[in-house]
Scaffold this motif. Structure first.
Motif, short mmCIF file in Angstrom:
data_model
loop_
_atom_site.label_atom_id
_atom_site.label_comp_id
_atom_site.label_asym_id
_atom_site.label_seq_id
_atom_site.Cartn_x
_atom_site.Cartn_y
_atom_site.Cartn_z
N ASP A 90 0.83 -1.21 0.00
CA ASP A 90 0.00 0.00 0.00
C ASP A 90 0.86 1.26 0.00
OD1 ASP A 90 -2.18 -1.67 2.32
OD2 ASP A 90 -2.36 -1.54 0.13
N SER A 91 2.15 1.09 0.17
CA SER A 91 3.05 2.25 0.15
C SER A 91 2.94 2.93 -1.21
CB SER A 91 4.49 1.80 0.40
OG SER A 91 4.62 1.23 1.67
N SER A 92 2.69 4.22 -1.17
CA SER A 92 2.46 4.95 -2.42
C SER A 92 2.29 6.43 -2.10
CB SER A 92 1.21 4.40 -3.12
OG SER A 92 1.08 4.93 -4.42
N PHE A 93 2.06 7.18 -3.15
CA PHE A 93 1.75 8.60 -3.02
C PHE A 93 0.25 8.75 -3.29
CE2 PHE A 93 2.94 12.91 -2.64
CZ PHE A 93 2.33 13.68 -3.62
N TYR A 94 -0.46 9.29 -2.31
CA TYR A 94 -1.90 9.47 -2.43
C TYR A 94 -2.19 10.96 -2.52
CZ TYR A 94 -2.18 4.61 -1.00
OH TYR A 94 -2.04 3.24 -0.93
N ILE A 95 -3.05 11.32 -3.46
CA ILE A 95 -3.32 12.75 -3.67
C ILE A 95 -4.81 12.96 -3.93
CG2 ILE A 95 -2.79 12.64 -6.15
CD1 ILE A 95 -1.38 15.37 -5.78
N CYS A 96 -5.35 14.01 -3.36
CA CYS A 96 -6.77 14.29 -3.52
C CYS A 96 -6.95 15.55 -4.35
CB CYS A 96 -7.45 14.46 -2.16
SG CYS A 96 -6.96 15.95 -1.28
N SER A 97 -8.16 15.72 -4.85
CA SER A 97 -8.47 16.92 -5.62
C SER A 97 -9.93 17.30 -5.42
CB SER A 97 -8.19 16.71 -7.11
OG SER A 97 -9.16 15.87 -7.70
N ALA A 98 -10.19 18.57 -5.70
CA ALA A 98 -11.56 19.07 -5.63
C ALA A 98 -11.69 20.16 -6.67
CB ALA A 98 -11.86 19.62 -4.24
N SER A 99 -12.93 20.40 -7.10
CA SER A 99 -13.17 21.42 -8.11
C SER A 99 -13.80 22.63 -7.46
CB SER A 99 -14.09 20.88 -9.20
OG SER A 99 -14.41 21.91 -10.10
N ARG A 100 -13.28 23.79 -7.81
CA ARG A 100 -13.83 25.04 -7.26
C ARG A 100 -14.66 25.78 -8.28
NH1 ARG A 100 -9.90 29.67 -4.87
NH2 ARG A 100 -9.49 29.98 -7.07
N GLU A 101 -14.45 25.48 -9.54
CA GLU A 101 -15.13 26.23 -10.59
C GLU A 101 -16.10 25.32 -11.33
OE1 GLU A 101 -12.43 28.56 -13.00
OE2 GLU A 101 -10.91 28.39 -11.43
N VAL A 102 -17.36 25.63 -11.21
CA VAL A 102 -18.36 24.76 -11.79
C VAL A 102 -18.26 24.70 -13.31
CG1 VAL A 102 -20.83 24.36 -12.05
CG2 VAL A 102 -19.93 25.14 -9.87
N ALA A 103 -18.04 25.84 -13.92
CA ALA A 103 -18.06 25.89 -15.38
C ALA A 103 -16.93 25.09 -16.00
CB ALA A 103 -18.00 27.34 -15.83
N LYS A 104 -15.74 25.34 -15.56
CA LYS A 104 -14.59 24.66 -16.16
C LYS A 104 -14.27 23.37 -15.43
CE LYS A 104 -12.41 28.95 -17.69
NZ LYS A 104 -11.19 29.81 -17.59
N ASN A 105 -14.72 23.27 -14.21
CA ASN A 105 -14.46 22.07 -13.41
C ASN A 105 -12.98 21.77 -13.30
OD1 ASN A 105 -15.25 20.05 -11.75
ND2 ASN A 105 -16.17 18.77 -13.32
N ILE A 106 -12.19 22.82 -13.11
CA ILE A 106 -10.76 22.63 -12.92
C ILE A 106 -10.54 21.94 -11.59
CG2 ILE A 106 -8.57 23.82 -12.59
CD1 ILE A 106 -9.75 26.08 -14.37
N GLN A 107 -9.76 20.89 -11.61
CA GLN A 107 -9.44 20.18 -10.39
C GLN A 107 -8.21 20.80 -9.74
OE1 GLN A 107 -11.14 17.50 -9.02
NE2 GLN A 107 -12.67 18.00 -10.57
#
Lengths: 116, 114
Positions: free
Chosen positions: A88-105
């Motif tokens: 399970d050793s690895s790099f874990y990364i999360c994301s979220a979108s702030r802009e509804v129109a472009k949905n940039i993560q």
């Protein structure tokens, strides 16, 4: 500045223990967050989509009982690696979108997990 | 199914010169977004630039520009006046407009030489 905060940035744990990783959206609400895993020198692999107030949607091949996701509020999603093993050793990364129109993560800084 | 291809696993560029990182994509969706991210050795993913499939003009953000050729399904990233701090992994990504899941390419490692 950072719009998504991820904690911890680095964790070492013993085999068999559980590790919780937090992902917070700063100054915006995120009904959906994403969790990725990245192996060395490889691209990001989507593990699951975290939905506020409901169950996460896991990608094929990802064990939902191993990687528990909770999205209890509009600004916080957590990933718990249960009974961690060296693989399970690895790099874990999360994301979220702030802009509804472009949905940039926007991504957190990532968590490097090392299981001994 | 969607797929992103980045054919350059590694690129070198001299400081202050321009460099183009290639990205081609495959999708049957009529509407989609294209993104470029930079990942330095620290690991964080930094958003660089966005291009919508119906945008008439190529996107630009400071030293970054996206050479969007829809018919060829390519979305190359152009970095002008390279700096040493540009050395990093660069990922091209795509998302269909109806959904939220991203598809990432394998990445290109850019090294800027002094």
């Amino acid at each position: 500045g950072a719009v998504v905060s991820q904690h911890p940035s680095w964790v070492i744990c013993k085999s068999g223990t559980s590790v919780k990783i937090e992902c917070r959206s700063l100054d915006f609400q995120a009904t959906t967050m994403f969790w990725y895993r990245q192996f060395p020198k490889q691209s990001l692999m989507l593990m699951a989509t975290s939905n506020e107030g409901s169950k996460a949607t896991y990608e094929q091949g990802v064990e939902k009982d191993k990687f528990l996701i909770n999205h209890a509020s509009l600004t916080l999603s957590t990933l718990t690696v249960t009974s961690a093993h060296p693989e399970d050793s690895s790099f874990y990364i999360c994301s979220a979108s702030r802009e509804v129109a472009k949905n940039i993560q926007y991504f957190g800084a990532g968590t490097r997990l090392s299981v001994l | 199914a969607q797929k992103i291809t980045q054919t350059q696993p590694g690129m070198f560029v001299q400081e202050k010169e321009a460099v183009t990182l290639d990205c081609t994509y495959d999708t049957s969706d009529p509407s989609y977004g294209l993104f470029w991210y930079k990942q330095p050795s620290s690991g964080e993913m930094i958003f660089l630039i966005y291009q919508g499939s119906y945008d008439q003009q190529n996107a630009t953000e400071g030293r970054y520009s996206l050479n969007f050729q829809k018919a060829r399904k390519s979305a190359n990233l152009v970095i002008s006046a390279s700096q040493l701090g540009d050395s990093a992994m660069y990922f091209c990504a795509m998302r269909p407009s109806y959904g939220q899941n991203f598809v990432f390419g394998p990445g290109t490692r850019l090294s800027v030489l002094p």
